[in-house]
Scaffold this motif. Structure first.
Motif, mmCIF file in Angstrom:
data_model
loop_
_atom_site.group_PDB
_atom_site.id
_atom_site.type_symbol
_atom_site.label_atom_id
_atom_site.label_comp_id
_atom_site.label_asym_id
_atom_site.label_seq_id
_atom_site.Cartn_x
_atom_site.Cartn_y
_atom_site.Cartn_z
ATOM 1 N N SER A 186 2.376 4.379 1.655
ATOM 2 C CA SER A 186 2.791 4.530 3.049
ATOM 3 C C SER A 186 1.842 5.467 3.796
ATOM 4 O O SER A 186 1.097 6.246 3.191
ATOM 5 C CB SER A 186 4.216 5.086 3.123
ATOM 6 N N ASN A 198 -5.678 3.215 -1.492
ATOM 7 C CA ASN A 198 -5.370 2.160 -0.527
ATOM 8 C C ASN A 198 -6.624 1.416 -0.106
ATOM 9 O O ASN A 198 -6.643 0.187 -0.013
ATOM 10 C CB ASN A 198 -4.717 2.761 0.723
ATOM 11 N N LEU A 250 0.829 -1.198 0.000
ATOM 12 C CA LEU A 250 0.000 0.000 0.000
ATOM 13 C C LEU A 250 0.868 1.254 0.000
ATOM 14 O O LEU A 250 2.063 1.208 0.320
ATOM 15 C CB LEU A 250 -0.890 0.019 1.247
ATOM 16 N N GLN A 303 2.247 -1.879 4.768
ATOM 17 C CA GLN A 303 2.202 -0.423 4.737
ATOM 18 C C GLN A 303 3.362 0.142 5.550
ATOM 19 O O GLN A 303 3.458 -0.104 6.760
ATOM 20 C CB GLN A 303 0.886 0.119 5.283
#
Length: 642
Positions: free
Chosen positions: A233, A247, A231, A265
């Motif tokens: 960050s 996301n 994903l 993540q």
């Protein structure tokens, strides 16, 4: 409870005792150690609807000594956190059956004055964010003992999420709580795997791959390629709301897959790794959980005090988990999954037999239900198609062609329960998806059974009022909500009225509605008012949309984008914008008439003015919203949480 038959060896269905909550109870049991100590934000009710009780009973069934500390006092010297000492394996922490912030605050962020999960409904027995507070205290007191967080609050906050009460994007709760590991979703499988691994001598930091757990990892461990999903960050999402929306689409898809992938993540100098979901529980697995020896009663420590949440469930039976409706504002599928895990008929009847043995049972089962009451035993005809499916909803925008929507298994349960001599009537208190029971499949046998279901539901299983949830009347808002067209409500109301007339019943149909949902405008609410007035409804079950973590609706509220299209979505955010919508629920009250009159003039909607006030509004003063009822909010109208 009345006396139960003598327990036979290996028979885990006969209630014996509660899980201990004090040293005195542990001494009475003769234990020389505790394997797991659970801390809960709720009062301890030993019932299969209460998560802490379920986890405790599951671990107990696997041979572990489990104690529970309900609603510990976090304000003073932390004696409640120290009183049982350190467990051999780990501490478990849950905020309780609800997200604490939904429990504590209205949609207007006003503090509630009661708590349904506390004796006598007393407020203040838990902090805001108990997951964070309890974990931090335990880590300070027992730094070397593993702490495992779980429950709805932790589950829905497992990745970067918008927190409505702090009004900002927050990182995974694993970061703020200092917990060593987080369990999300249904916890029976992962919690046993954790206990077994720790018992075998593994360190908590070695448990990196257990499905349905969330762990910390090094940034260098984030895979460059492969099936795992990486994903944006947390920091990227702070800088770009569109990235947060992107996301969420991936998170929702993965949480609903039969066999999902791991999610990663980056957050600061660590990586958050969300291990894949487990496949849906089998009937045997879910039976094993529900058939454990629950007393179905609050712990005796409460001395008969009234616990409002218990009153709602004491004579109810939950028949399945999961929901494939995929409503945009609902957290069920993100927590329980979209695939239905159904109990066997035998297990359900065993629990009903427990209910009828209760001293206060008067012959009425308050609810034979589930997350959506009429999804019991439903699944795809071809499960291989289900295992490849990434749709967030099996009902929206239209029911899946692979879905078997027959209500025959559900009717069989109803008939078996109602045939018991001790049962006068069984009610359906859980929400019913009328778009599911009314769906025309083209299979005459299935359609006939479903027509029978609707009639029997209305005729035999309504306790005076049947509550259903159209939620809005506008097609474009309903599309964003993943709900069916309001035209279907008209058809269901027609069925409801005809059954009432045929059998001389006097039942009421009570619709739920939400204002200020993303995409909903003041004009949409004005039209809702005119439509519901025409249906002769004075609305009761209403509320402002409350953004809760990990729902599509919340992502739209925070980001202003539809995560699936990345198209902008209008959002009512300010108190004034929300009140401007909510007032239309109460078009018939003097406190709102002048404001509504002025708003409709501004919209240039004389047609709606004529519908709502065909004789004008009389001599209502220009008092804005300051009338006695003009301060009504989602916290003091009849409302419900999603």
């Amino acid at each position: 409870m009345k006396q139960h038959p003598q327990a036979q060896p290996g028979d885990h269905r006969i209630p014996r005792q509660w899980l201990p909550t004090s040293l005195k109870e542990i001494e009475h049991l003769g234990w020389d150690h505790i394997d797991v100590i659970l801390f809960s934000g709720d009062a301890y009710i030993d019932h299969p609807s209460m998560g802490a009780a379920v986890i405790g009973r599951v671990l107990e069934a696997h041979g572990y000594n489990v104690a529970i500390v309900p609603q510990p006092n976090w304000r003073d010297d932390w004696r409640d956190f120290k009183k049982l000492g350190a467990p051999r394996l780990f501490f478990g922490v849950t905020a309780g059956a609800m997200d604490s912030m939904v429990n504590h605050y209205t949609a207007n962020r006003r503090r509630r004055h009661d708590d349904a999960y506390t004796p006598n409904g007393r407020a203040g027995a838990r902090p805001d964010y108990p997951t964070i507070v309890y974990c931090e205290i335990l880590k300070k007191l027992f730094p070397d003992v593993p702490v495992v967080a779980g429950g709805i609050e932790a589950s829905m906050r497992r990745l970067a999420h918008f927190d409505y009460w702090k009004d900002r994007l927050m990182p995974s709760i694993l970061v703020d709580s200092r917990a060593d590991l987080l369990v999300y979703g249904m916890g029976e499988k992962p919690v046993v795997q954790i206990a077994n691994a720790l018992k075998a001598g593994k360190h908590i930091f070695e448990l990196t791959n257990i499905p349905q757990t969330v762990v910390r990892a090094k940034l260098s461990e984030i895979p460059a390629q492969g099936p795992d999903v990486v994903l944006h960050s947390y920091e990227e999402c702070l800088a770009s709301k569109k990235m947060q929306a992107e996301n969420f689409k991936l998170i929702e898809i993965e949480s609903n897959l039969w066999n999902g992938n791991n999610l990663w993540q980056a957050t600061g100098d660590i990586a958050i790794k969300v291990n894949r979901t487990n496949p849906p529980m089998t009937t045997q697995e879910i039976d094993a959980s529900f058939d454990l020896p629950y007393t179905r009663l609050p712990h005796p420590r409460y001395n008969g005090k009234h616990i409002p949440a218990y009153e709602m469930i004491r004579h109810s039976v939950n028949m399945h988990r999961g929901c494939f409706g995929g409503c945009a504002f609902c957290t069920i599928s993100a927590h329980q999954g979209k695939f239905i895990a159904s109990r066997s008929k035998e297990s359900i009847l065993r629990e009903v037999q427990q209910v009828v043995l209760m001293d206060d049972f008067k012959g009425y089962i308050s609810d034979l239900g589930g997350p959506s009451a009429n999804m019991y035993a439903m699944h795809g005809r071809d499960l291989d198609r289900c295992k490849r499916c990434a749709r967030p909803s099996c009902l929206h925008p239209k029911p899946c062609s692979n879905l078997n929507t027959s209500h025959s298994a559900l009717l069989d349960i109803y008939h078996a329960v109602d045939a018991l001599p001790q049962v006068k009537k069984s009610f359906i208190g859980s929400g019913v998806r009328y778009d599911l029971s009314m769906h025309a499949t083209g299979d005459e046998a299935v359609d006939k059974v479903n027509r029978q279901y609707n009639e029997e539901l209305i005729r035999y299983h309504v306790s005076g009022r049947l509550k259903v949830a159209p939620e809005n009347t506008s097609d474009h808002v309903l599309m964003l909500m993943r709900k069916p067209s309001f035209q279907l409500f008209y058809k269901f109301k027609d069925i409801f009225d005809r059954v009432n007339d045929r059998y001389h019943l006097k039942e009421q149909l009570i619709p739920y509605f939400i204002s200020s949902h993303p995409g909903c405008t003041q004009e949409d609410m004005a039209e809702l008012a005119a439509i519901t007035k025409d249906l002769n409804f004075h609305l009761e079950q209403v509320q402002d949309f409350t953004p809760t973590p990990m729902t599509v609706s919340t992502e739209m509220y925070y980001t202003g984008y539809n995560p699936y299209t990345l198209q902008p979505v209008y959002v009512a955010r300010t108190p004034g914008e929300k009140l401007a919508q909510r007032q239309f629920f109460f078009w018939y009250e003097d406190a709102y008439k002048r404001s509504i009159f002025d708003a409709l003039h501004k919209m240039r909607r004389p047609d709606l003015l004529a519908k709502l006030y065909p004789h004008g509004i009389g001599s209502i003063p220009r008092q804005g919203h300051a009338g006695r009822r003009g301060r009504k909010s989602a916290g003091n109208v009849k409302s419900r949480s999603h």
